[in-house]
Design a protein around this motif. Structure first.
Motif, PDB file in Angstrom:
ATOM      1  N   LEU A  18       0.805  -1.221   0.000  1.00 23.01           N
ATOM      2  CA  LEU A  18       0.000   0.000   0.000  1.00 23.01           C
ATOM      3  C   LEU A  18       0.840   1.273   0.000  1.00 23.01           C
ATOM      4  CD1 LEU A  18      -2.640  -0.994   2.733  1.00 23.01           C
ATOM      5  CD2 LEU A  18      -2.836  -1.284   0.255  1.00 23.01           C
ATOM      6  N   GLY A  19       2.120   1.137   0.314  1.00 22.11           N
ATOM      7  CA  GLY A  19       2.942   2.334   0.460  1.00 22.11           C
ATOM      8  C   GLY A  19       2.632   3.073   1.755  1.00 22.11           C
ATOM      9  N   MET A  20       1.977   2.394   2.688  1.00 24.55           N
ATOM     10  CA  MET A  20       1.620   2.987   3.986  1.00 24.55           C
ATOM     11  C   MET A  20       2.085   2.038   5.084  1.00 24.55           C
ATOM     12  SD  MET A  20      -2.227   4.539   3.398  1.00 24.55           S
ATOM     13  CE  MET A  20      -2.942   3.040   2.699  1.00 24.55           C
ATOM     14  N   ARG A  21       2.930   2.537   5.959  1.00 26.46           N
ATOM     15  CA  ARG A  21       3.454   1.721   7.056  1.00 26.46           C
ATOM     16  C   ARG A  21       2.822   2.185   8.363  1.00 26.46           C
ATOM     17  NH1 ARG A  21       7.942  -1.499   8.061  1.00 26.46           N
ATOM     18  NH2 ARG A  21       8.859  -1.287  10.143  1.00 26.46           N
ATOM     19  N   HIS A  22       2.293   1.269   9.124  1.00 29.34           N
ATOM     20  CA  HIS A  22       1.592   1.621  10.363  1.00 29.34           C
ATOM     21  C   HIS A  22       2.501   2.385  11.322  1.00 29.34           C
ATOM     22  CE1 HIS A  22      -0.721  -1.828   8.798  1.00 29.34           C
ATOM     23  NE2 HIS A  22      -1.751  -1.321   9.436  1.00 29.34           N
TER      24      HIS A  22
END
Length: 668
Positions: A107-111
Motif C-alpha cells: 500500500l505504500g503505507m506503514r503503520h
C-alpha cells in the motif's frame, strides 16, 4: 490479552454462532455499572497496550530484507500457531510486524506506532479513541488480518456505502497478500452477492445492511431450527433454508465510528416491514392533518397540545382532546374511537410541527426521503412507521404509499451484543464511556496522536439573534476568502446550508455545497476542501471519512478553518466537525458562532439563554465566555441525558418484546 481460538465455533449457515443473550435484571445492571468504576480504569490503562510497539519492532527487525514470498510463508506458519494458541501476545506482536511490513510494500503505507497500539486495543475487544485523521482505516487491518489468520470471520462495520466500498477497495490488496478473501456489502448488492461477501474471511459492510441481513435470516429461519434440522433439510432439498441464509453467524465485529453506530443511531430500532395498504388511508391522513391544523399550541389561554422539542414529542392536552372529539363527531367511523382519533391527531401534529423539510427529510422525484440526522445523508428505501410517513407524504403533496406492517425488528444494542467478540474505534467516545460500558461492556482507551495537535479552538462568539449571527459568519467567510484560506462551513441542516449558499452567492463568493442532495459527489468535494481560497458548506460531517489534504501554502497561512455555525445537541458531534481541521499534526482552527435563538438553547437551556440575553443587552458580549460555555454545556448535557434515556427505554422495550415473542413461540 490471551484468547484461545482452538474451540472457536464453526462458521457456516447451519450453526450460525452468536452470543446467547442473558436478560439482565435491575440488580445485574447496577452491579455491572458499579464494577465498571473499578474495572474500567484498569482495563483502559495504556501501559497494557503500548508494549506492543517494542515487541512488534523487535519482531519486525528480521523482515525488512526478506522477499514477499518469504513473508507469505511466515504468515502460513503464523496462521497455524494462531489457531492453536490464540491471541497470545508474542503471536500478536509477530502478526502486527508482518502486517506493517506488508502494508509498506503493498500500500505504500506503514503503520505508525500509535496505530499498532490502536490495533491491539481493538483486537483485545476494547474501543480505541483516536483523533480524526490518525488513519483508522489502516488500523482496522491489524486486528482484522490477525483474526482472519486465526480462522475467525470478521465484519468491519462502518456508517455508509461509500466508506465501505472505498475501504474494501483500498485495503483489499493487503488482505490478498496474505491469502485472505475480502467481501463488501452495500445497499445495491443482490442476495447472492451478499451471501458470497459474508462467506469471505473479512467482510466490509454498513451497520444498517448487516442488521437488516440478520433480520432477513431470522425471517427465513422462522422458529429458529437447530443445526441438525437444517442439515437434514439440506439433504433432501438443495434449495432449503440453509441456502437462503446470508450470514454465517456473528463472530467478530470491528466497528468504525463507534459512537455513531452504537450510541447515536441506537435510538431507533431496525425494522423490516411489508406493505399493508388499507382502504381510505389517504383520506384519513388528510382529515387528520386538517384537524391537527385547527388545534392551537397557545392562543388566548387555549392550549390544545404541548411540544417537547428535547425528546421530539407532542402531547395532546385535555382541551385538545375535547376539540378533537367535537370535530370528529361528524366524521367517519374511524374517528369515533377516542384512543384511535387522538393517536391519529398526535401523529398528524408530529408530522406538521416536528418533522421539517430539508432537515429531517427531502422530497426527491415525488418521494419523501429520510435524512440521517447524524450524517446528513439520504436513507433510501427507509420509512417511518405507524402512519407517520404517509402523513408527511400528504403534507408535502406526494403520492401516498401504503402503511407498513412490521415483520421483524431489533435494536442496535441487542444486535451488537450478540457478536462473540466486539471491538471498535472512533474519534469521540470519552463523553459516552459509561454508556458504552453499561450496554456493551466496552472500555475506552484513548490513543495518543502520531504528531502533536496544532488545532486552535477559541471561545465561541455569541449573538442575540440568528440574523446577527448569519451576518457575522458571512463576514468572516469573506475575510478568509480574501486571504485565500480554505473554509469548511459546518451547518446542522440542509435548509441552513442552502441559506448560507444564497448569502455567499449574493456576495459573489464561489463555494461548494455538500449536503444530502449532493451525497454522491461528497468524496471529491471534501478532498478539495483544503485548497487555497476554497469555501465548502457542509451539513453534519460525522463519518465523512475523506482526508482533507492541505496545499503547502495553506499550511503556512494557518491551515483549514472550520466555522461551526451552530452547536449540536451532542458535544461529540461538535468535536467531529472540529476534527476536520488540524489533522495529522497540520495547523487548523475551529471557530464557533452561536445565537441565543438557536434550537439548542430553546430546547436544552431556555432559562439560562434568557438570562444570557439580558446580560448581552445590558453589558455587551464580555460576559459571554463564562456564561455561554455554561449554557452550551448545560443544554448539551440535558439533551444527551434525554437521548440516553430514550436509548435505555428502547432497549428495555426490545427486551420485553423479545420475551413476549419467545413465550408465544415466535422469533424477532
Amino acid at each position: 490479552m490471551h484468547l484461545s481460538v482452538a474451540n472457536w465455533p464453526r462458521a457456516d449457515h447451519f450453526t450460525r454462532p452468536e452470543k446467547k443473550e442473558r436478560r439482565r435484571t435491575v440488580l445485574d445492571r447496577l452491579a455491572w455499572e458499579a464494577a465498571g468504576v473499578v474495572a474500567r480504569p484498569l482495563l483502559e490503562r495504556m501501559s497494557r497496550f503500548s508494549r506492543v510497539v517494542n515487541a512488534a519492532a523487535l519482531a519486525g527487525e528480521s523482515l525488512t530484507g526478506e522477499t514477499d514470498e518469504a513473508l507469505r510463508h511466515r504468515s502460513v506458519n503464523l496462521r497455524r500457531r494462531l489457531r492453536v494458541d490464540g491471541f497470545a501476545f508474542p503471536l500478536v506482536a509477530e502478526s502486527f510486524a508482518l502486517i506493517r511490513e506488508a502494508a509498506g510494500r503493498v500500500l505504500g503505507m506503514r503503520h505508525f506506532d500509535c496505530q499498532l497500539v490502536g490495533g491491539y486495543v481493538i483486537l483485545s475487544g476494547l474501543l480505541a479513541e483516536m483523533e480524526t485523521g490518525e488513519g483508522k482505516t489502516l488500523v482496522a487491518t491489524l486486528p482484522a488480518i490477525t483474526a482472519a489468520l486465526a480462522g475467525i470471520p470478521v465484519h468491519v462495520i462502518t456508517v455508509n456505502d461509500y466508506l465501505t466500498q472505498r475501504d474494501a477497495d483500498l485495503m483489499g490488496a493487503l488482505y490478498r497478500f496474505f491469502g485472505i478473501t475480502v467481501g463488501c456489502v452495500i445497499h445495491d448488492k443482490t442476495p447472492a452477492q451478499r451471501r458470497a461477501a459474508y462467506g469471505c474471511d473479512v467482510t466490509y459492510c454498513t451497520n444498517k445492511e448487516v442488521v437488516f441481513d440478520y433480520l432477513r435470516d431470522r425471517i427465513v429461519l422462522g422458529h429458529a431450527p437447530g443445526a441438525l434440522h437444517l442439515h437434514a433439510e439440506h439433504l433432501y432439498n438443495r434449495y432449503g433454508r440453509s441456502e437462503q441464509l446470508l450470514l454465517r453467524g456473528l463472530h467478530y465485529a470491528i466497528v468504525d465510528e463507534v459512537d455513531s453506530v452504537l450510541v447515536d443511531e441506537a435510538r431507533t430500532p431496525l425494522i423490516i416491514s411489508r406493505s399493508d395498504a388499507g382502504q381510505g388511508e389517504e383520506a384519513e391522513a388528510r382529515q387528520a392533518l386538517a384537524l391537527a391544523g385547527e388545534l392551537k399550541e397557545s392562543v388566548h389561554y387555549r392550549i390544545d397540545y404541548e411540544v417537547d422539542q428535547g425528546v421530539n414529542t407532542i402531547t395532546v392536552t385535555e382541551q385538545g382532546r375535547e376539540a378533537v372529539g367535537l370535530a370528529a363527531a361528524s366524521m367517519g367511523t374511524a374517528w369515533q374511537s377516542p384512543i384511535r382519533r387522538e393517536e391519529l391527531v398526535r401523529k398528524a401534529l408530529t408530522a406538521l410541527y416536528l418533522y421539517r423539510l430539508d432537515e429531517h427529510y427531502l422530497v426527491q422525484d415525488d418521494k419523501v426521503q429520510i435524512i440521517d440526522e447524524f450524517t446528513g445523508r439520504v436513507m433510501p428505501d427507509r420509512s417511518w412507521e405507524g402512519g407517520l410517513h404517509q402523513l408527511i407524504e400528504v403534507k408535502e403533496g406526494c403520492p401516498v404509499t401504503g402503511q407498513r406492517e412490521t415483520v421483524a425488528r431489533i435494536s442496535y444494542q441487542r444486535f451488537f451484543r450478540r457478536y462473540l467478540k466486539l471491538g471498535g474505534m472512533t474519534g469521540t467516545a470519552r463523553e459516552i464511556r459509561r454508556e458504552l460500558w453499561a450496554i456493551y461492556g466496552l472500555p475506552v482507551v484513548r490513543i495518543p496522536t502520531n504528531r502533536p495537535l496544532q488545532r486552535q479552538i477559541p471561545p465561541d462568539e455569541i449573538f442575540p439573534t440568528l440574523a446577527e449571527k448569519y451576518a457575522a459568519v458571512v463576514q468572516r467567510v469573506e475575510a478568509l476568502y480574501r486571504q485565500e484560506i480554505p473554509v469548511l462551513l459546518g451547518t446542522r441542516t440542509v435548509a441552513v446550508s442552502e441559506y448560507f449558499s444564497g448569502l455567499l452567492a449574493r456576495r459573489d463568493i464561489p463555494h461548494q455545497v455538500l449536503n444530502a442532495k449532493q451525497d454522491a459527489e461528497e468524496a471529491l468535494i471534501v478532498s478539495r476542501a483544503g485548497e487555497p481560497g476554497r469555501i465548502t458548506i457542509a451539513t453534519n460531517m460525522a463519518g465523512r471519512g475523506t482526508d482533507i489534504k492541505l496545499a503547502p501554502e495553506v499550511a503556512r497561512r494557518g491551515g483549514l478553518h472550520v466555522l461551526m455555525t451552530e452547536r449540536h445537541e451532542s458535544g461529540r458531534v461538535d468535536r467531529q466537525l472540529a476534527g476536520r481541521c488540524g489533522r495529522q499534526g497540520d495547523p487548523g482552527r475551529c471557530e464557533g458562532f452561536v445565537s441565543l435563538e438557536d434550537p439548542l438553547f430553546k430546547d436544552g437551556s431556555p432559562g439560562l439563554a434568557g438570562r444570557a440575553a439580558l446580560l448581552l443587552e445590558k453589558r455587551g458580549a464580555g460576559l459571554w465566555k463564562p456564561l455561554g460555555k455554561k449554557a452550551i454545556t448545560r443544554a448539551q448535557r440535558k439533551l444527551e441525558k434525554v437521548h440516553a434515556g430514550a436509548r435505555k427505554r428502547l432497549l428495555r422495550y426490545d427486551e420485553n418484546r423479545s420475551d413476549t415473542l419467545s413465550f408465544s413461540g415466535r422469533s424477532e
